[in-house]
Every structure is written in C-alpha cells, then in structure tokens.
Design a protein around this motif. Structure first.
Motif, PDB file in Angstrom:
ATOM      1  N   THR A   1      39.022  41.467  29.480  1.00 53.92           N
ATOM      2  CA  THR A   1      38.691  41.033  28.129  1.00 53.92           C
ATOM      3  C   THR A   1      37.722  41.326  27.356  1.00 53.92           C
ATOM      4  O   THR A   1      36.559  41.027  27.769  1.00 53.92           O
ATOM      5  CB  THR A   1      39.672  39.759  27.708  1.00 53.92           C
ATOM      6  OG1 THR A   1      39.270  38.861  28.448  1.00 53.92           O
ATOM      7  CG2 THR A   1      40.866  39.431  28.539  1.00 53.92           C
ATOM      8  N   ALA A   2      37.564  40.970  26.171  1.00 54.53           N
ATOM      9  CA  ALA A   2      36.409  40.905  25.540  1.00 54.53           C
ATOM     10  C   ALA A   2      35.313  39.551  25.541  1.00 54.53           C
ATOM     11  O   ALA A   2      34.127  39.636  25.763  1.00 54.53           O
ATOM     12  CB  ALA A   2      36.490  40.411  23.781  1.00 54.53           C
ATOM     13  N   ARG A   3      35.658  38.789  26.552  1.00 50.92           N
ATOM     14  CA  ARG A   3      35.335  37.514  26.257  1.00 50.92           C
ATOM     15  C   ARG A   3      34.585  37.498  28.170  1.00 50.92           C
ATOM     16  O   ARG A   3      33.753  37.193  28.665  1.00 50.92           O
ATOM     17  CB  ARG A   3      35.904  36.012  26.648  1.00 50.92           C
ATOM     18  CG  ARG A   3      35.282  35.324  26.920  1.00 50.92           C
ATOM     19  CD  ARG A   3      36.095  33.746  26.682  1.00 50.92           C
ATOM     20  NE  ARG A   3      35.079  32.629  26.681  1.00 50.92           N
ATOM     21  CZ  ARG A   3      35.264  31.693  26.269  1.00 50.92           C
ATOM     22  NH1 ARG A   3      37.130  31.076  25.587  1.00 50.92           N
ATOM     23  NH2 ARG A   3      34.586  30.327  26.773  1.00 50.92           N
ATOM     24  N   GLY A   4      35.304  38.660  28.991  1.00 53.90           N
ATOM     25  CA  GLY A   4      35.355  38.908  30.022  1.00 53.90           C
ATOM     26  C   GLY A   4      35.864  38.600  30.764  1.00 53.90           C
ATOM     27  O   GLY A   4      35.733  38.331  32.577  1.00 53.90           O
ATOM     28  N   ILE A   5      36.847  38.182  30.656  1.00 52.30           N
ATOM     29  CA  ILE A   5      38.259  37.258  31.847  1.00 52.30           C
ATOM     30  C   ILE A   5      38.358  38.952  32.205  1.00 52.30           C
ATOM     31  O   ILE A   5      39.082  39.540  32.089  1.00 52.30           O
ATOM     32  CB  ILE A   5      38.986  36.651  30.834  1.00 52.30           C
ATOM     33  CG1 ILE A   5      38.393  35.955  29.643  1.00 52.30           C
ATOM     34  CG2 ILE A   5      39.885  36.229  32.259  1.00 52.30           C
ATOM     35  CD1 ILE A   5      37.546  34.901  30.693  1.00 52.30           C
ATOM     36  N   VAL A   6      39.308  38.754  33.908  1.00 50.25           N
ATOM     37  CA  VAL A   6      39.406  39.572  34.344  1.00 50.25           C
ATOM     38  C   VAL A   6      40.676  39.384  34.425  1.00 50.25           C
ATOM     39  O   VAL A   6      41.299  38.776  35.300  1.00 50.25           O
ATOM     40  CB  VAL A   6      38.372  40.069  35.851  1.00 50.25           C
ATOM     41  CG1 VAL A   6      39.475  41.871  36.618  1.00 50.25           C
ATOM     42  CG2 VAL A   6      37.287  39.782  35.570  1.00 50.25           C
ATOM     43  N   VAL A   7      41.516  40.370  34.408  1.00 50.15           N
ATOM     44  CA  VAL A   7      43.177  40.233  34.995  1.00 50.15           C
ATOM     45  C   VAL A   7      43.686  41.105  35.617  1.00 50.15           C
ATOM     46  O   VAL A   7      43.621  42.324  35.619  1.00 50.15           O
ATOM     47  CB  VAL A   7      43.363  40.291  32.732  1.00 50.15           C
ATOM     48  CG1 VAL A   7      45.358  39.926  33.677  1.00 50.15           C
ATOM     49  CG2 VAL A   7      43.340  39.606  32.038  1.00 50.15           C
ATOM     50  N   VAL A   8      44.077  40.959  36.898  1.00 48.44           N
ATOM     51  CA  VAL A   8      44.936  41.379  37.532  1.00 48.44           C
ATOM     52  C   VAL A   8      46.255  41.384  37.193  1.00 48.44           C
ATOM     53  O   VAL A   8      46.332  40.122  37.818  1.00 48.44           O
ATOM     54  CB  VAL A   8      44.328  40.380  38.720  1.00 48.44           C
ATOM     55  CG1 VAL A   8      44.952  40.900  40.297  1.00 48.44           C
ATOM     56  CG2 VAL A   8      42.863  40.275  39.110  1.00 48.44           C
ATOM     57  N   GLU A   9      46.777  42.077  37.795  1.00 56.07           N
ATOM     58  CA  GLU A   9      48.543  42.194  37.391  1.00 56.07           C
ATOM     59  C   GLU A   9      48.965  42.027  38.747  1.00 56.07           C
ATOM     60  O   GLU A   9      48.342  41.719  39.847  1.00 56.07           O
ATOM     61  CB  GLU A   9      48.691  43.868  36.304  1.00 56.07           C
ATOM     62  CG  GLU A   9      48.920  45.153  37.024  1.00 56.07           C
ATOM     63  CD  GLU A   9      49.144  46.294  36.594  1.00 56.07           C
ATOM     64  OE1 GLU A   9      50.526  46.072  36.504  1.00 56.07           O
ATOM     65  OE2 GLU A   9      48.758  46.776  36.677  1.00 56.07           O
ATOM     66  N   LYS A  10      50.397  41.613  38.383  1.00 57.23           N
ATOM     67  CA  LYS A  10      50.986  40.976  39.428  1.00 57.23           C
ATOM     68  C   LYS A  10      51.114  42.423  40.400  1.00 57.23           C
ATOM     69  O   LYS A  10      51.387  43.308  39.540  1.00 57.23           O
ATOM     70  CB  LYS A  10      52.774  40.758  39.508  1.00 57.23           C
ATOM     71  CG  LYS A  10      53.164  41.711  38.383  1.00 57.23           C
ATOM     72  CD  LYS A  10      55.157  40.578  38.234  1.00 57.23           C
ATOM     73  CE  LYS A  10      55.935  41.478  37.878  1.00 57.23           C
ATOM     74  NZ  LYS A  10      57.735  41.131  37.833  1.00 57.23           N
ATOM     75  N   ASN A  11      51.522  42.298  41.941  1.00 55.71           N
ATOM     76  CA  ASN A  11      51.641  43.372  42.979  1.00 55.71           C
ATOM     77  C   ASN A  11      50.291  43.921  42.941  1.00 55.71           C
ATOM     78  O   ASN A  11      50.263  44.755  43.726  1.00 55.71           O
ATOM     79  CB  ASN A  11      53.295  43.737  42.717  1.00 55.71           C
ATOM     80  CG  ASN A  11      53.932  42.724  42.763  1.00 55.71           C
ATOM     81  OD1 ASN A  11      53.883  42.047  43.879  1.00 55.71           O
ATOM     82  ND2 ASN A  11      54.466  43.086  41.285  1.00 55.71           N
TER      83      ASN A  11
END
Length: 424
Positions: free
Chosen positions: A411-421
């Motif tokens: 994200t713009a704030r630097g949050i890393v998002v790992v999608e399911k599976n």
C-alpha cells in the motif's frame, strides 16, 4: 426501537480492499481476530434494542451468508425479532442493486409488511459503537423527516469525506463531496461534519423518496433531493450525543489501574470507514495496546460473532538456543483461540484463529488471518496476511519494500498484503 426496522447494506464490492475482497464482500472481511466487519454494525443493533434487521448482500456473498446463518441465529421469532437475509431477487426489474437506495427500493415490500414508524439505514462495513436508541430519540426530538449521523472532524481531513453543511440548529442545507475547503460547523471553525452513512427515515418519507426510480443512492441522490425540496433533514452530532457507558481501566496518580464505570469513553467518539487497506490495517492496530482506541472488551457493549470450536491459545518455550525469540510470547496483541506461539514473539499484532507461529520468528504490527502457519526464523512487519498461508521458514516480509513489491501488494503507507493461498 420496537417501531423501527434496521436495514443493513452489505453488498459492497470493496475494490480498494483487494485482494482481501477477491472472494468475499467487504462486510465479510475478517476483523479483530474473531469477527467479520459486519459484526460491528449488527452488535450495535442488538445492543441498542433493534431486533428487526434486514441484511442486503450482493457481491460474493456466500461467506457472509454462511457467517450470518452460523453466528447470528439468536433472535426469537415468537417475539417478532429476526434477522432476514435478502439477496437480490430482481423483484422490480432485471438488474442487481444499482446503489444503496436501489437495494432498499427492491426490498421495500419487506418494510411495508412490518409497518414500522422509522427505518434505520446502516452500512455493514464501518467500525464504531453507536447507540441507535439515542439516535432515534434525537430524530423524534427534532421531528425530522430524515436524520443523518455526522461525525465532527478536523477541517484539514475534509478531502477524504462527504461534508454535511448544517445551520445553527443542525438542519442540513447542503453537501460537499471531498472538498479541500469545507463548510465548518456553525460556531466551530476548526471542524466539519462528515456523513457516517447512518440514516433514520420516517417510513412514509422513505417510501415517497424511493418512488423516483432514477435515484439510486442515498448519499448522492435521495438525501440531497429531500434537502432541495425542503424536507426536514437534520444532522446528528455524533461525538456530542453518542455517549456510551461502560467499564474501563483508568490509570491513577500512583500508576495503578482501576476498573471504573464511566460515561463518554473513547469508544463513544470512534468511527472508522475501513474502505481501503491502510484504513483496515489502522483499525486493527487500534485494537491493540494497553489503552486501545477501540475497545473490544467492554462489558455493556459487547461485540458478538460466530464462535467456532477451537482449543485455547498455547505458548511454548523453545530451549534449543538462548536468544531473544526463544520464549513464546505475545505483547500488546490480540491472539485468538486455536493459536500456538512456539518460541517466537508476536508484538502489537492481531492473530485470528488457528495461527501457528514457529520458533525464532518475529511478527510485528501485523494482521494474520485464520489458518496461517509461519515457519521458523521468519520476520514479518506491518503486513496483512490472508488465510490459508503456509509461510516458509526464513521468509522476510515488510522490511524491504522493493523486494516485497515483486511478490505482494504494498500500500501507499507500506503495508504488505499477502493474499490467501499465496504460500501453499
């Protein structure tokens, strides 16, 4: 609230929450370890005495429907209480819901059959504690056709919200959509009213407004039209009037903490629209710490949800080597049942059900959803990890943005998002 029906709009696509909404609607996104976002609104209803609830799902609704059927079957039909799930049925045409107002229009027969005096329109994707009975009392006190909950915010935040323009009597006279320079609250040049998407309608006013089938949305079409034609539309000053009572811990002068029953707690003024990933992460972080901004542990205003059959939390001491991560511990965190923290450290994080953090790993400021296994020697910081991921030993997430962007959404704030599976 016995003469009021609550209608919860729960059909949001949640495009800005992708990939969390890849296979679920926005109200069905997990929150706070054991909840779904919609649980907040439904708990507000029950705690306020609103026991007739209609939920309107639409997109990718199966997980939401499953959750409601499993966790919200708590109403007594003999007393006239219920929660009804009304998916799109195309009763008035060949289209799905075209907007918030259209979703209610297509199910107006459910309201007419009950003959309520008021209809409470709610969103199923906000995080807040609101006593709707106080809202109803204000609506009646003002003899309003429509009352809109409006939260007082600092004026430099206006570009992110719909602004409600009100006069000295809180009568709404106009709207501004995300202005850089908002019309402020009369007598308060530093704050403006932001619409919370919470409406109380006189039933006859609602049905008359919905008769115009060209108007699809409450915020953009219905309410501005009513203002223009001279209907009495009133702003409800949320922070001033939504005074909840609960037991909270207060820190005394000697540093000790005492459980005290108080009014106007921090929860009374809290409201978050978790419409994007950064806001969602922020709202989860607001649950952590000694004095959380949003408290899930209030005794008079409980948040309800489906409770599955999982074992208690388990922490394990790993004595293979003496370093900082050899004691299984969670600090300033929410850890749900079924979790195992084995010789690792979890700090300022939210762990959902059945998360296994293996030895010598560090999880910091992160949201970890159901059935995630984190291997040994992992380092995870400022991340959202969706369910059913088996993260390999030694994986590092949240420390190198350039490397993270090669594999995950950041994200713009630097949050890393790992999608399911993602990690199978």
């Amino acid at each position: 609230m016995k003469d009021t029906i609550a209608v919860v709009m729960a059909g949001g696509r949640g495009e800005r929450l992708q990939p969390l909404t890849k296979d679920r609607s926005k109200p069905a996104v997990p929150f706070g370890g054991i909840y779904r976002i919609i649980d907040i609104t439904l708990s507000n209803c029950v705690n306020s005495g609103a026991y007739r609830i209609i939920v309107l799902p639409q997109y990718k609704s199966q997980s939401l429907v499953d959750h409601l059927e499993a966790g919200w079957n708590i109403f007594s039909g003999a007393l006239g209480h219920y929660i009804r799930i009304a998916p799109p049925q195309m009763r008035t045409g060949q289209q799905w819901y075209q907007g918030t107002a259209d979703s209610v229009r297509q199910n107006a027969y459910l309201i007419r059959n009950e003959l309520p005096k008021q209809v409470l329109i709610l969103s199923g994707d906000h995080v807040y504690k609101m006593d709707y009975s106080l809202f109803l009392n204000y609506h009646k006190e003002k003899d309003a056709d429509v009352t809109i909950a409006a939260i007082e915010m600092e004026k430099d935040l206006s570009s992110a919200y719909g602004v409600v323009q009100a006069d000295e009597q809180d009568r709404i006279i106009g709207f501004q959509e995300k202005p850089d320079t908002p019309t402020t609250i009369p007598g308060d040049p530093d704050h403006f009213y932001a619409s919370m998407g919470v409406y109380m309608f006189k039933t006859e006013v609602l049905h008359e407004a919905l008769a115009d089938e060209t108007k699809m949305d409450f915020g953009h079409h219905i309410v501005p039209h009513l203002v223009e034609k001279g209907a009495k539309v009133i702003a409800y000053p949320y922070k001033k009037r939504n005074v909840l009572e609960d037991f909270i811990y207060l820190t005394k002068e000697d540093g000790s903490r005492e459980l005290t029953f108080v009014k106007n707690t921090r929860d009374s003024a809290y409201w978050r629209d978790v419409g994007n990933l950064d806001a969602y992460w922020n709202a989860n972080m607001d649950l952590t710490g000694v004095d959380p901004f949003f408290n899930l542990y209030g005794q008079k205003w409980p948040i309800r949800t489906y409770q599955d059959q999982s074992p208690p939390v388990k922490t394990v001491f790993a004595n293979e080597r003496p370093d900082n991560y050899h004691v299984g511990k969670a600090l300033d965190s929410l850890v749900s049942h079924g979790c195992i923290i084995s010789g690792s450290t979890v700090r300022s994080s939210v762990l959902s059900r059945n998360v296994f953090v293996h030895s010598y790993s560090l999880v910091d400021e992160s949201v970890i959803m159901d059935h995630v296994e984190i291997g040994r020697y992992c380092k995870i910081k400022k991340a959202i990890i969706d369910k059913n991921n088996n993260i390999p030993p030694g994986t590092i997430i949240g420390y190198d943005p350039e490397e993270d962007r090669k594999h995950f959404k950041v994200t713009a704030r630097g949050i890393v998002v790992v999608e399911k599976n993602h990690f199978k």
